[in-house]
Write a protein that holds these residues in place. Structure first.
Motif, mmCIF file in Angstrom:
data_model
loop_
_atom_site.group_PDB
_atom_site.id
_atom_site.type_symbol
_atom_site.label_atom_id
_atom_site.label_comp_id
_atom_site.label_asym_id
_atom_site.label_seq_id
_atom_site.Cartn_x
_atom_site.Cartn_y
_atom_site.Cartn_z
ATOM 1 N N ILE A 1 2.670 3.160 3.331
ATOM 2 C CA ILE A 1 4.198 3.050 3.850
ATOM 3 C C ILE A 1 5.096 3.887 3.127
ATOM 4 O O ILE A 1 5.766 4.758 3.841
ATOM 5 N N TRP A 2 4.713 4.139 1.909
ATOM 6 C CA TRP A 2 5.775 5.175 1.292
ATOM 7 C C TRP A 2 5.291 6.441 1.472
ATOM 8 O O TRP A 2 6.371 7.243 1.533
ATOM 9 N N ILE A 3 4.074 6.907 1.772
ATOM 10 C CA ILE A 3 3.756 8.509 2.300
ATOM 11 C C ILE A 3 4.351 8.592 3.465
ATOM 12 O O ILE A 3 5.149 9.503 3.595
ATOM 13 N N ALA A 4 4.439 7.352 4.390
ATOM 14 C CA ALA A 4 4.933 7.760 5.844
ATOM 15 C C ALA A 4 6.655 7.814 5.611
ATOM 16 O O ALA A 4 6.915 8.822 6.479
ATOM 17 N N LEU A 5 7.206 7.055 4.685
ATOM 18 C CA LEU A 5 8.715 7.472 4.475
ATOM 19 C C LEU A 5 8.810 8.807 4.075
ATOM 20 O O LEU A 5 9.799 9.494 4.139
ATOM 21 N N GLY A 6 8.110 9.267 3.148
ATOM 22 C CA GLY A 6 8.180 10.580 2.531
ATOM 23 C C GLY A 6 8.043 11.695 3.683
ATOM 24 O O GLY A 6 8.802 12.556 3.587
ATOM 25 N N VAL A 7 7.147 11.263 4.506
ATOM 26 C CA VAL A 7 7.041 12.612 5.772
ATOM 27 C C VAL A 7 8.392 12.404 6.372
ATOM 28 O O VAL A 7 8.885 13.429 6.911
ATOM 29 N N ALA B 1 -3.726 -4.253 -1.160
ATOM 30 C CA ALA B 1 -2.527 -4.299 -0.858
ATOM 31 C C ALA B 1 -1.814 -3.106 -1.382
ATOM 32 O O ALA B 1 -0.757 -2.681 -0.755
ATOM 33 N N SER B 2 -2.116 -2.751 -2.747
ATOM 34 C CA SER B 2 -1.432 -1.536 -3.101
ATOM 35 C C SER B 2 -1.712 -0.318 -2.164
ATOM 36 O O SER B 2 -0.847 0.664 -2.053
ATOM 37 N N ARG B 3 -2.812 -0.140 -1.538
ATOM 38 C CA ARG B 3 -3.167 0.954 -0.611
ATOM 39 C C ARG B 3 -2.067 0.916 0.483
ATOM 40 O O ARG B 3 -1.502 2.171 1.058
ATOM 41 N N TRP B 4 -1.955 -0.189 1.163
ATOM 42 C CA TRP B 4 -1.173 -0.517 2.273
ATOM 43 C C TRP B 4 0.353 0.024 1.847
ATOM 44 O O TRP B 4 1.167 0.739 2.648
ATOM 45 N N CYS B 5 0.752 -0.490 0.666
ATOM 46 C CA CYS B 5 2.020 -0.068 0.138
ATOM 47 C C CYS B 5 2.353 1.422 0.013
ATOM 48 O O CYS B 5 3.184 2.030 0.214
ATOM 49 N N TRP C 1 1.674 -5.618 -6.932
ATOM 50 C CA TRP C 1 1.003 -4.743 -6.266
ATOM 51 C C TRP C 1 1.441 -3.596 -6.446
ATOM 52 O O TRP C 1 0.581 -2.429 -6.261
ATOM 53 N N ILE C 2 2.661 -3.142 -6.950
ATOM 54 C CA ILE C 2 3.186 -1.732 -6.985
ATOM 55 C C ILE C 2 2.604 -0.994 -8.479
ATOM 56 O O ILE C 2 3.159 0.161 -8.758
ATOM 57 N N VAL C 3 2.058 -1.772 -9.407
ATOM 58 C CA VAL C 3 1.839 -1.193 -10.719
ATOM 59 C C VAL C 3 0.859 -0.166 -10.515
ATOM 60 O O VAL C 3 0.989 0.893 -10.968
ATOM 61 N N ASP C 4 -0.052 -0.121 -9.544
ATOM 62 C CA ASP C 4 -1.085 0.869 -9.407
ATOM 63 C C ASP C 4 -0.288 2.084 -8.991
ATOM 64 O O ASP C 4 -0.753 3.125 -9.117
ATOM 65 N N MET C 5 0.507 1.862 -7.789
ATOM 66 C CA MET C 5 1.131 3.004 -7.390
ATOM 67 C C MET C 5 2.074 3.632 -8.187
ATOM 68 O O MET C 5 2.261 4.642 -8.202
ATOM 69 N N SER C 6 2.516 2.880 -9.244
ATOM 70 C CA SER C 6 3.414 3.449 -10.226
ATOM 71 C C SER C 6 2.719 4.487 -11.020
ATOM 72 O O SER C 6 3.004 5.556 -11.019
#
Length: 494
Positions: A442-448, A435-439, A369-374
């Motif tokens: 979460i990553w954006i929230a951690l960044g904030v 699934a990638s969008r939800w991941c 799922w994180i391929v697209d996020m990468s």
């Protein structure tokens, strides 16, 4: 940091990071079924050529400020600390994602090379992928091994990268030569040239959109710039040659999968294996068909070289990026500590190890799922680098070949925007999944959280001190706010 990386080691770092897990798994899982052979090859070439503009922009900035951090440092030069954080946080996602993907690929590789050996102690199933205790131990061991090698310093890791890149290249060339020389190998097996499920243009755009994921490894070069033992001006040719070699190797593997028998038959065979609960790996299947039992040896050289160079390369890139962000106070200072003996950012490496150790328990389906996020994270890094390079050039009227270089920055910016847009616009052939969008959320929230938890620290620092922390010198001009120079005829960019 220790300046010990030679041009050959840096080239091996780039090539090994470019050609990773996706080169061997995606031909049967995505390239041929979703784009067809011609759509895939055109997408490779278009993506690589456009990314050469991005690589050239990176080379401008490496010469301007040869420090660890890459696009993070360049975003600071052009747009200040907030933009630098956004860029850096996106890149951390992209880099760690690649390490996780390559670690997860080890389970697939060993299921093919040693069926059943590590499939003991079933734990649970996630998204259709069974997680076994044996495979968890295998991936955990690999994570710790490469973490330890990088902890001990860049010198040995660089030498290891050259050996692994050699194995990778020889293995892929042998695979292609073996499959192409089979009696059943015919060009007609490559029909249909484009996927029947979408238009030829959509096929090409699908592959082009994930170019940041496919060729991401070239931007490990600027992350290691502080450890070059040579003139940073050589970085441009190193990156471009690595990208072009990556296109050739990706194409060889994809052609190997498609040419042995009509590739729709190969894809149908893989679907049947999945339905029966087996491990479907088209690249492994054609290696068996071409070399018999020896095919496992040929393929293992290539795949282990690819996976291990990717793990090693992105350990280096991730830890150097975290180091640079900590230097600027944008992440906690803990990440920026240098080992007194090994001269490595050992705490950043320990953090990377801790994150990657979650991978064995996630299963390959979840990691996919994180391929697209990468792709999205590295696309953001490309965008900030090209924009920063343009801003530096605009402030440097005495720069040689300024018009050509500004054109290069414009093309690089367009490339990055196209890649990001294709991943984020609904209806695009490369629109990322739910699934990638939800991941990503979460990553954006951690960044904030990280941004606001540390903002009080770096926001009170004088700009010159922050510049010294990130760029290593107060003499390097920056181009944001009140610090932007009116003219830069004496700019270090020359």
């Amino acid at each position: 940091m220790q300046k010990s990386l030679s041009p050959a080691q840096v080239w091996a770092l780039a090539l090994g990071s470019i050609v990773g897990w996706g080169c061997f798994v995606l031909p049967g899982d995505m390239f041929l079924p979703e784009a067809g052979i011609m759509g895939t090859l055109i997408g490779f070439v278009v993506g690589a050529l456009l990314l050469c503009f991005v690589a050239t922009c990176y080379s401008y900035m490496i010469k301007y400020t040869p420090v660890a951090g890459g696009a993070f440092a360049y975003a600071y030069v052009g747009y200040g600390p907030t933009a630098a954080f956004i860029c850096g946080w996106a890149l951390v996602l992209g880099y760690i994602a690649i390490v996780c993907i390559d670690i997860a690929a080890l389970a697939l590789i060993f299921r093919f090379l040693f069926p059943g050996v590590f499939a003991f102690g079933p734990l649970y199933s996630i998204a259709g992928w069974q997680v076994y205790t044996g495979e968890v131990l295998l991936m955990t061991g690999a994570t710790l091994l490469f973490g330890f090698l990088n902890y001990r310093g860049i010198s040995f890791a660089g030498k290891l990268q050259v050996v692994l890149a050699f194995l990778l290249t020889v293995g892929i060339i042998s695979l292609f030569a073996g499959t192409a020389s089979m009696e059943s190998a015919q060009l007609s097996n490559l029909m249909p040239l484009f996927s029947e499920n979408r238009s030829p243009l959509a096929c090409v755009l699908l592959i082009f959109a994930i170019s940041p994921f496919l060729f991401v490894g070239f931007d490990t070069v600027p992350q290691a710039a502080e450890e070059f033992s040579f003139n940073p001006a050589k970085a441009r040719n190193i990156m471009i040659i690595a990208i072009l070699c990556g296109v050739v190797l990706y194409s060889f593997v994809t052609l190997s999968v498609g040419i042995v028998i009509p590739y729709p038959e190969m894809l149908a065979k893989m679907d049947a294996m999945r339905a029966a609960g087996g491990t479907a790996w088209a690249t492994g299947e054609v290696a068996k068909m071409a070399f018999g039992k020896f095919g496992a040896v040929v393929l293992s050289c290539a795949v282990m070289g690819a996976v291990c160079t990717g793990i090693n390369g992105f350990y280096i890139a991730t830890s150097r990026l975290l180091l640079s962000m900590a230097r600027g106070g944008i992440l906690p200072k803990w990440f920026g500590d240098i080992h007194p003996k090994y001269r490595s950012p050992y705490k950043a490496i320990l953090f990377t190890i801790a994150i990657v150790l979650l991978t064995p328990f996630a299963g390959r389906s979840v990691v996919a799922w994180i391929v697209d996020m990468s792709s999205l994270g590295t696309g953001m890094g490309y965008l900030f680098t090209c924009l920063a390079a343009r801003r530096v050039l605009l402030g440097s009227p005495a720069e040689a070949n300024r018009g050509v270089r500004l054109f290069t920055c414009t093309m690089g910016t367009i490339t990055a925007v196209m890649c990001i847009s294709l991943l984020l616009i609904p209806g695009s052939p490369a629109y990322i999944g739910v699934a990638s969008r939800w991941c990503l959320v979460i990553w954006i929230a951690l960044g904030v959280f990280f941004y606001f938890s540390n903002k009080s620290e770096w926001a009170k620092l004088p700009e010159e001190q922050l510049r010294s922390n990130i760029l290593g010198s107060t003499d390097i001009p920056v181009f944001f706010g009140n610090s932007a120079p009116e003219t830069q005829s004496e700019s270090p960019a020359k």
